[in-house]
Design an enzyme around this catalytic site. Sequence first.
Site, short mmCIF file in Angstrom:
data_model
loop_
_atom_site.label_atom_id
_atom_site.label_comp_id
_atom_site.label_asym_id
_atom_site.label_seq_id
_atom_site.Cartn_x
_atom_site.Cartn_y
_atom_site.Cartn_z
CG ASP A 103 23.71 -23.77 3.02
OD1 ASP A 103 24.65 -23.82 3.83
OD2 ASP A 103 22.68 -24.48 3.14
CG HIS A 118 18.54 -15.85 9.14
ND1 HIS A 118 19.71 -16.19 9.78
CD2 HIS A 118 17.72 -15.33 10.09
CE1 HIS A 118 19.61 -15.88 11.08
NE2 HIS A 118 18.41 -15.36 11.29
N GLY A 186 26.38 -26.09 15.06
CA GLY A 186 27.16 -25.22 14.20
C GLY A 186 26.69 -23.79 14.16
CB THR A 187 24.48 -21.59 15.51
OG1 THR A 187 24.21 -20.19 15.48
CG2 THR A 187 23.90 -22.19 16.77
C1 BV8 Z 1 15.78 -8.44 13.57
C2 BV8 Z 1 21.03 -14.00 6.09
C3 BV8 Z 1 14.08 -6.90 14.16
C4 BV8 Z 1 21.75 -13.31 5.01
C5 BV8 Z 1 21.70 -13.34 8.32
C6 BV8 Z 1 21.96 -6.71 19.95
C7 BV8 Z 1 21.43 -7.77 20.66
C8 BV8 Z 1 20.52 -8.64 20.09
C9 BV8 Z 1 20.12 -8.47 18.76
C10 BV8 Z 1 20.65 -7.42 18.06
C11 BV8 Z 1 21.56 -6.55 18.62
N1 BV8 Z 1 21.91 -5.63 17.69
C12 BV8 Z 1 21.24 -5.92 16.53
C13 BV8 Z 1 20.47 -6.99 16.76
C14 BV8 Z 1 19.57 -7.63 15.81
C15 BV8 Z 1 20.34 -8.46 14.79
C16 BV8 Z 1 21.42 -9.30 15.41
O1 BV8 Z 1 21.15 -10.35 15.96
N2 BV8 Z 1 22.67 -8.83 15.30
C17 BV8 Z 1 23.77 -9.60 15.88
C18 BV8 Z 1 24.98 -9.57 14.95
C19 BV8 Z 1 24.08 -9.03 17.25
N3 BV8 Z 1 19.34 -9.33 14.20
C20 BV8 Z 1 18.62 -8.92 13.16
O2 BV8 Z 1 18.78 -7.84 12.61
C21 BV8 Z 1 17.51 -9.85 12.72
N4 BV8 Z 1 16.33 -9.10 12.54
O3 BV8 Z 1 16.20 -8.49 14.69
O4 BV8 Z 1 14.70 -7.72 13.17
C22 BV8 Z 1 12.96 -6.24 13.50
C23 BV8 Z 1 11.67 -6.58 13.89
C24 BV8 Z 1 10.61 -5.91 13.29
C25 BV8 Z 1 10.83 -4.96 12.29
C26 BV8 Z 1 12.14 -4.66 11.89
C27 BV8 Z 1 13.21 -5.30 12.50
C28 BV8 Z 1 17.85 -10.49 11.39
C29 BV8 Z 1 19.05 -11.37 11.54
C30 BV8 Z 1 19.28 -12.14 10.23
C31 BV8 Z 1 20.51 -11.61 9.56
N5 BV8 Z 1 20.78 -12.44 8.38
N6 BV8 Z 1 21.91 -14.07 7.23
C32 BV8 Z 1 22.89 -14.13 4.49
O5 BV8 Z 1 23.16 -15.24 4.98
O6 BV8 Z 1 23.52 -13.63 3.56
S1 BV8 Z 1 22.61 -13.66 9.69
C33 BV8 Z 1 23.92 -14.72 9.40
O7 BV8 Z 1 24.37 -15.07 10.73
C34 BV8 Z 1 23.60 -16.05 8.76
O8 BV8 Z 1 22.23 -16.34 8.62
C35 BV8 Z 1 24.18 -17.04 9.77
O9 BV8 Z 1 23.65 -18.28 9.70
C36 BV8 Z 1 23.79 -16.32 11.00
C37 BV8 Z 1 24.26 -16.81 12.30
O10 BV8 Z 1 25.61 -17.11 12.21
P1 BV8 Z 1 26.00 -18.66 12.40
O11 BV8 Z 1 25.12 -19.47 11.53
O12 BV8 Z 1 25.99 -18.97 13.84
O13 BV8 Z 1 27.43 -18.69 11.78
P2 BV8 Z 1 28.80 -18.25 12.48
O14 BV8 Z 1 29.84 -18.17 11.43
O15 BV8 Z 1 28.54 -17.05 13.36
O16 BV8 Z 1 29.14 -19.47 13.46
C38 BV8 Z 1 29.47 -20.73 12.90
C39 BV8 Z 1 29.61 -21.68 14.07
O17 BV8 Z 1 29.86 -22.98 13.55
C40 BV8 Z 1 30.78 -21.34 14.99
O18 BV8 Z 1 30.33 -21.45 16.33
C41 BV8 Z 1 31.81 -22.43 14.67
O19 BV8 Z 1 32.56 -22.80 15.81
C42 BV8 Z 1 30.92 -23.58 14.27
N7 BV8 Z 1 31.54 -24.56 13.39
C43 BV8 Z 1 32.44 -24.35 12.38
N8 BV8 Z 1 32.71 -25.54 11.77
C44 BV8 Z 1 31.95 -26.49 12.38
C45 BV8 Z 1 31.22 -25.88 13.41
N9 BV8 Z 1 30.37 -26.56 14.20
C46 BV8 Z 1 30.25 -27.89 13.97
N10 BV8 Z 1 30.94 -28.54 13.01
C47 BV8 Z 1 31.80 -27.88 12.20
N11 BV8 Z 1 32.47 -28.56 11.25
#
Ligand code: BV8
Length: 238
Positions: A103, A118, A186-187
Amino acid sequence: MADLEQARAWIAAATSLAVLTGAGISAESGIPTFRGAGGLWKNYKPEDLATPEAFAKDPRLVWEWYNWRRELIAKAAPNAAHRALVELEKHKPRFTLITQNVDGLHDRAGSGKILKLHGDIWRMRCTACGANWPDRRAPLPKLPPHCACGGLARPGVVWFGEPLPDGMMKEAEHAAASAQVALVIGTSAVVHPAASLIPYARHAGAKVIEINIEETAASAQVDCALCGPAGELLPLLL
Ligand code: BV8
Ligand code: ZN
């Protein structure tokens, strides 16, 4: 509140800090998170939109989602949590901010060194000629947008299944390994390889402090888990 005092003491004594932020740090700026209540992903499944396959199948739909987010973000402002990190950076000889967020709120708050794991929603990349440029228009006048060469443009972000920008993880791991304190803010710690930085920092000897409003996949791996909104807790840690 012993935990808060303990976290303050660790941060005060540290000369080298690494910070990992996720969507939660922008929540108090009014930007929905991905997986929390009312989360961004609630209406869409990640694989529906943030993947190269989804974009190839329906670039217009994916751009409608990014256009909506760009408008939301353009109306939002950095919050006290973003500003607290800018303040902290001024007082630490070594400070690296590693963010999963696209963002741009850390930039707008004034953070210096930012590793954008990312990518950046305010950049575009041409799927034909590979050109890469900034575009801050919100909303975009035409969807999907095109490059000057006529090729289809895509958001300058990393989708699921795509590798992170070259060298980015190495630099993030270096910062995590040389930090005395790592802040995890916040992740949900479910997306990799970003989430792997948390145990990485801990094994390298950093004190890991988590700030979140709920327990996460990382909470068992940290030295101190502070429960509360980042906008309230971070200023108390300075
Ligand atoms: C890759 C960009 C390899 C786009 C995003 C199984 C196991 C391990 C890994 C994998 C698997 N299966 C697949 C994978 C790989 C995959 C992955 O991790 N999948 C997950 C879902 C299991 N990863 C990938 O594909 C990555 N690439 O591995 O490549 C490769 C290598 C060589 C060649 C080819 C390939 C790429 C990952 C990037 C994806 N892109 N975003 C966009 O934003 O539009 S990910 C997306 O999730 C965002 O970037 C986001 O930031 C990110 C993580 O989420 P969070 O930031 O944590 O947000 P979330 O909502 O989940 O949580 C918010 C938190 O805040 C909560 O805990 C909440 O309680 C808290 N909160 C809320 N309010 C507050 C607060 N905390 C404090 N104060 C508050 N007020
Ligand atoms: Zn082009």
